[in-house]
Design an enzyme around this catalytic site. Structure first.
Site, PDB file in Angstrom:
ATOM      1  N   LYS A 134       0.569  -1.362  -0.164  1.00  0.00           N
ATOM      2  CA  LYS A 134       0.180  -0.406   0.467  1.00  0.00           C
ATOM      3  C   LYS A 134       1.245   1.390   0.383  1.00  0.00           C
ATOM      4  CE  LYS A 134      -4.015   1.552   2.380  1.00  0.00           C
ATOM      5  NZ  LYS A 134      -4.887   1.507   3.217  1.00  0.00           N
ATOM      6  N   GLU A 156     -19.127  -4.737  11.186  1.00  0.00           N
ATOM      7  CA  GLU A 156     -19.787  -3.869  12.146  1.00  0.00           C
ATOM      8  C   GLU A 156     -20.843  -4.537  12.410  1.00  0.00           C
ATOM      9  OE1 GLU A 156     -18.267  -1.206   8.879  1.00  0.00           O
ATOM     10  OE2 GLU A 156     -19.136  -2.806   8.815  1.00  0.00           O
ATOM     11  N   ARG A 212     -25.205  -1.060   8.285  1.00  0.00           N
ATOM     12  CA  ARG A 212     -24.897  -2.299   7.839  1.00  0.00           C
ATOM     13  C   ARG A 212     -25.137  -3.235   8.974  1.00  0.00           C
ATOM     14  NH1 ARG A 212     -19.287  -2.237   4.530  1.00  0.00           N
ATOM     15  NH2 ARG A 212     -20.284  -4.106   3.923  1.00  0.00           N
TER      16      ARG A 212
END
Length: 672
Positions: A284, A373, A401
Site C-alpha cells: 500500500k 459492523e 450495515r
C-alpha cells in the site's frame, strides 16, 4: 520527454503491449497520480498499491465487456485514469466533478458502484449468473477485494455461494497488502501454484475427471487424487486450503508489482474450469516512500507538496478548534480512566473514529474487530451482558450495515451499549455512499433506544458522559464530521437531563426547533430573521431525537405564529417528522403548518459540506427564505406584497429552497 501513456488509446491500447511496456505505463500512471492527488486531495495509498494490478487487469481482460468489480473504490483512481478519466481526476470529489468511488452512471467501465466494503464478490457472483442466463458465457467476471474487506462476513457468504454454483470464467483477485492472510510471498509457493494451474495440469485434471465420469476410474481413486492435490497445495501455500474448501482454484501468492507474474497468474486463472482466486501481494502506497512507511496516514490526504510530503498550508495559518472526533476520543479516555468497565470498539476505523488514542491509553480495553459492523454490535451486546460498558464507535453510514443487530441483539434485550455515531449529517466529498443522513430515521423507530444529538463539542462531552452512566438501555450519541465551534472545554463534565431540550433564546413570532449542530445555524438565522423580517425567534436545542421533550415543544408551538424544524438529516422519518407526529398525536393546533428544513428525498452528491448545506437550505439564509415563504404564502401580517422580494429571491437561489403546504395540521412537504 514523451510518455508511453500519452500515445495510447486507453484501455484498448494496453492489450498489445509487452510486460515491460505495461510496467512503464504503470510507473507513468503512478507518477501522474501522485502529482494530481497532491494538488486536489483524495484517497491515495490504496490506488498507488494497485497500479500494476490495474494495468494488468485491463490488459488481460476486454473491459467493459469483461466485468472488473472493485471493492470499496479507494483503489479505483488508476482504474479511472485508464478508462478515460485522466483529465477529470483533477475534479475528483468536488461538486460537479467525478466521484471518489465507483459509479455505474459515471462510466461503463465501473461495473458496480461501491462505497462500502465487502460487496465485490457478491456482486460478481450475481453478474456471472446473469451473464450465463442471457447467453454471454464467454465474458469474464473479475471481483477485486482487499484483505481488509475479506474480514467482512458478506465476502465469505459470497465465496460459499460461488463455490456451490458451477461457475466458470469467474475470478476473485485478493489484493493482500497487510499480510493479514499469509506472510510475504515466496518463490517456491508461486512456482508450485503456476505448476498447479498451468494448461498442462488443467488438461491432465480434465482427462482424469473424464475417465472417472466414463467409469474407467474407481471413485475411491478419483477422490484420493483430488484430496492429494489439495493437501500438497495446502502444504506449500496455506491459504489454498481455505479457498479450496470454498470450491476455488487457488493461484498465488504472487508479487503484485511484478508485471510478468501478474500476467501469467491472470492467464492461468482464465483457463480454470472452476472459480479461481488469485492471491496478489501488494504494498500500500507503493512508489511514494512516505505512503509506504505510513499507509494509514496517507490513506486519504489533503493538498500536499509531492517532493516533501508537507501539507500545503493556507497563507495565514488559522488555529482551528478540535474536531468532534478528537473531543469524543479524549472524553472516552477520561471516562475509561475513572470507570474500569468502559471499553471501546471500532470496525477497522481506529484512526477515523479517534479511538487510536484510546488504544494507546487503554490497549487492553480497545477492540478493533475489522470491517465487521454486525459483529461489532453483537460483540458489544455480549460485553454489556457481563457488566462491561461498551462504547461502540461507528460512522453513521456504516451503522446502517448493523441495523438488525442494533434492533435484535441490543435494543430488544435493553443492553447498555453506547453507540458513538461519528460523521452524522452531511459529510462532504465522499458522496452518496457516505452521508450520515439516515440514522435518525432508522433508529428512532426502535423501542428502548435513546438518541442524543449534542449541539457543540462541550455538549458532546456531557452527552457521552450521560450515555455511559445511563444503565437502562442503549444510547446513541450522534455528532458530525469536522471541527467544533470553539466553545470552552474547561467546564466540568456533567449529566444532561434525559429527554429534555433547552431554550437557547426567547422570542415571540417564530419557533426554530433545531437538532444537533444546526442549533448554531438556527441562532444565526434568528438574527437574520429579526434584521430582515422584523420577527423575533425562539430557538430550542432539542438535544434528543428520541425521546422528544414533548411538553416543551407542545407548549412553545402553541405560543408562536410559525414553527420550523431544522436538521442535517433526511426529512423522511427525521426530527421534523417526529415533531409532526407529536403535534398530530397531541392535537396541537398550529397557527401555520410546520416548516421542515433538512435534506430532500434524494441522494447527496459529493461536494464540500458548505456546498451541500447550501444545496438543501440548511443555512441561515435558507432558513430565512423558508420562513419568508411561509408568511408570504398565506398573505399574513405585515409581510405581504412589498416585503423584500429582491433579497428573498437571492436567498432562494442560494438554498434553492421552497416550502409547499399540503393541507392539514403540520402536513408540510419541503421541495427542492
Amino acid at each position: 520527454m514523451a510518455r508511453l501513456i500519452d500515445s495510447l488509446e486507453l484501455p484498448v491500447g494496453l492489450r498489445a503491449l509487452s510486460a515491460e511496456e505495461l510496467r512503464t505505463v504503470a510507473d507513468e500512471l503512478r507518477e501522474e497520480l501522485i502529482n494530481t492527488v497532491a494538488s486536489v486531495g483524495g484517497h491515495f495509498a490504496s490506488s498507488l498499491g494497485v497500479a500494476e494490478l490495474t494495468v494488468a487487469l485491463h490488459h488481460a481482460f476486454s473491459t467493459p465487456d469483461d466485468k472488473v468489480i472493485w471493492d470499496v473504490g479507494h483503489q479505483g483512481y488508476v482504474h479511472k485514469m485508464v478508462t478515460g478519466r485522466r483529465e477529470d481526476l483533477r475534479t475528483i470529489r468536488t461538486a460537479g466533478g467525478i466521484s471518489g468511488f465507483l459509479r455505474r452512471d459515471e462510466s461503463p467501465f465501473d461495473a458496480f458502484g461501491a462505497g462500502h466494503a465487502g460487496t465485490s464478490i457478491s456482486a460478481g457472483v450475481g453478474m456471472r449468473v446473469a451473464l450465463d442466463k442471457r447467453g454471454a458465457a464467454d465474458s469474464f467476471v473479475v471481483s477485486v477485494i482487499g484483505d481488509g474487506s475479506m474480514t467482512c462476513g458478506m465476502a465469505f457468504e459470497a465465496l460459499n455461494h460461488a463455490g456451490s454454483l458451477d461457475l466458470k470464467r469467474f475470478i476473485v483477485v485478493l489484493n493482500d497488502n497487510e499480510m493479514s492472510i499469509s506472510p510475504n510471498v515466496g518463490a517456491l509457493k508461486w512456482l508450485f501454484s503456476r505448476a498447479m494451474t498451468s494448461s498442462a495440469t488443467n488438461y491432465a485434471r480434465l482427462g482424469i475427471k473424464q475417465l472417472y465420469q466414463r467409469g474407467y476410474m474407481p471413485e475411491l481413486l478419483f477422490k484420493a487424487l483430488d484430496r492429494a492435490e489439495e493437501a500438497v497445495q495446502g502444504f506449500v501455500a496455506s491459504p489454498a486450503m481455505l479457498f479450496n474448501a470454498f470450491g476455488f482454484r487457488y493461484i498465488g501468492p504472487i508479487d503484485g508489482h511484478n508485471m510478468g507474474e501478474l500476467l501469467t497468474a491472470l492467464e492461468h486463472a482464465k483457463t480454470q474450469a472452476i472459480p479461481a482466486l488469485v492471491h496478489v501481494h501488494t504494498i500500500k502506497g507503493k512508489g511514494y516512500h512516505l505512503a509506504e512507511e505510513d499507509p494509514v496516514k496517507w490513506h486519504a490526504v489533503q493538498l500536499f507538496d509531492p517532493s516533501s510530503g508537507a501539507p500545503k498550508q493556507p497563507t495565514t495559518p488559522v488555529r482551528l478548534p478540535p474536531t468532534y472526533t478528537q473531543v469524543f476520543a479524549q472524553t472516552a479516555i477520561e471516562l475509561a480512566n475513572s470507570d474500569p468497565n468502559v471499553v471501546a470498539i471500532t470496525a477497522a476505523m481506529a484512526g477515523g473514529t479517534g479511538l487510536d488514542a484510546f488504544q494507546r491509553a487503554h490497549p487492553e480495553r480497545f477492540f478493533d474487530v475489522g470491517i465487521c459492523e454486525q459483529h461489532a454490535v453483537t460483540f458489544a451486546a455480549g460485553l454489556a451482558c457481563e457488566g462491561a460498558r461498551p462504547i461502540c464507535a461507528i460512522y453513521s453510514t456504516f451503522l446502517q450495515r448493523a441495523f438488525d443487530q442494533v434492533l435484535h441483539d441490543v435494543c430488544i434485550q435493553r443492553l447498555p451499549v453506547v453507540f458513538a455515531v461519528d460523521r452524522a449529517g452531511l459529510v462532504g466529498n465522499d458522496g452518496e455512499t457516505h452521508q450520515g443522513v439516515y440514522d435518525i430515521s432508522f433508529l428512532r423507530e426502535i423501542p428502548h433506544l435513546t438518541i442524543m444529538c449534542p449541539s457543540d463539542e462541550a455538549e458532546l462531552r456531557n452527552h457521552l458522559f450521560t450515555a455511559v452512566r445511563h444503565g437502562d438501555g442503549p444510547v446513541v450519541v450522534r455528532y458530525p464530521r469536522g471541527n467544533g465551534t470553539g466553545v470552552s472545554l474547561d467546564e466540568p463534565i456533567s449529566e444532561v437531563p434525559l429527554g429534555k431540550g433547552r431554550v437557547v433564546q426567547r422570542g415571540h413570532d417564530v419557533l426554530l426547533c433545531a437538532l444537533g449542530t444546526t442549533v448554531q445555524t438556527a441562532v444565526k438565522a434568528a438574527a437574520e430573521i429579526k434584521a430582515t423580517l422584523n420577527l423575533s425567534c425562539t430557538v430550542i436545542d432539542a438535544r434528543f431525537a428520541k425521546p422528544l421533550d414533548e411538553d416543551l415543544f407542545v407548549k412553545e408551538a402553541a405560543g408562536h405564529s410559525l414553527v420550523c424544524s431544522i436538521e442535517d438529516h433526511c426529512l423522511a422519518g427525521g426530527f421534523g417528522s417526529a415533531l409532526l407526529e407529536l403535534f398530530s398525536d397531541r392535537r396541537v393546533a398550529l397557527h401555520r403548518p410546520l416548516i421542515r428544513v433538512g435534506i430532500a428525498d434524494e441522494f447527496v452528491s459529493h461536494g464540500t459540506q458548505a456546498e451541500q448545506k447550501t444545496r438543501f437550505g440548511i443555512t441561515p439564509s435558507g432558513i430565512v427564505a423558508a420562513v419568508s415563504d411561509a408568511f408570504e404564502m398565506d398573505g399574513a401580517g405585515d409581510l405581504g406584497g412589498d416585503f423584500g422580494a429582491g433579497n428573498r429571491d437571492g436567498e432562494r437561489s442560494e438554498g434553492n429552497s421552497k416550502s409547499t403546504f399540503v393541507g392539514g395540521v403540520g402536513a408540510v412537504r419541503a421541495t427542492r
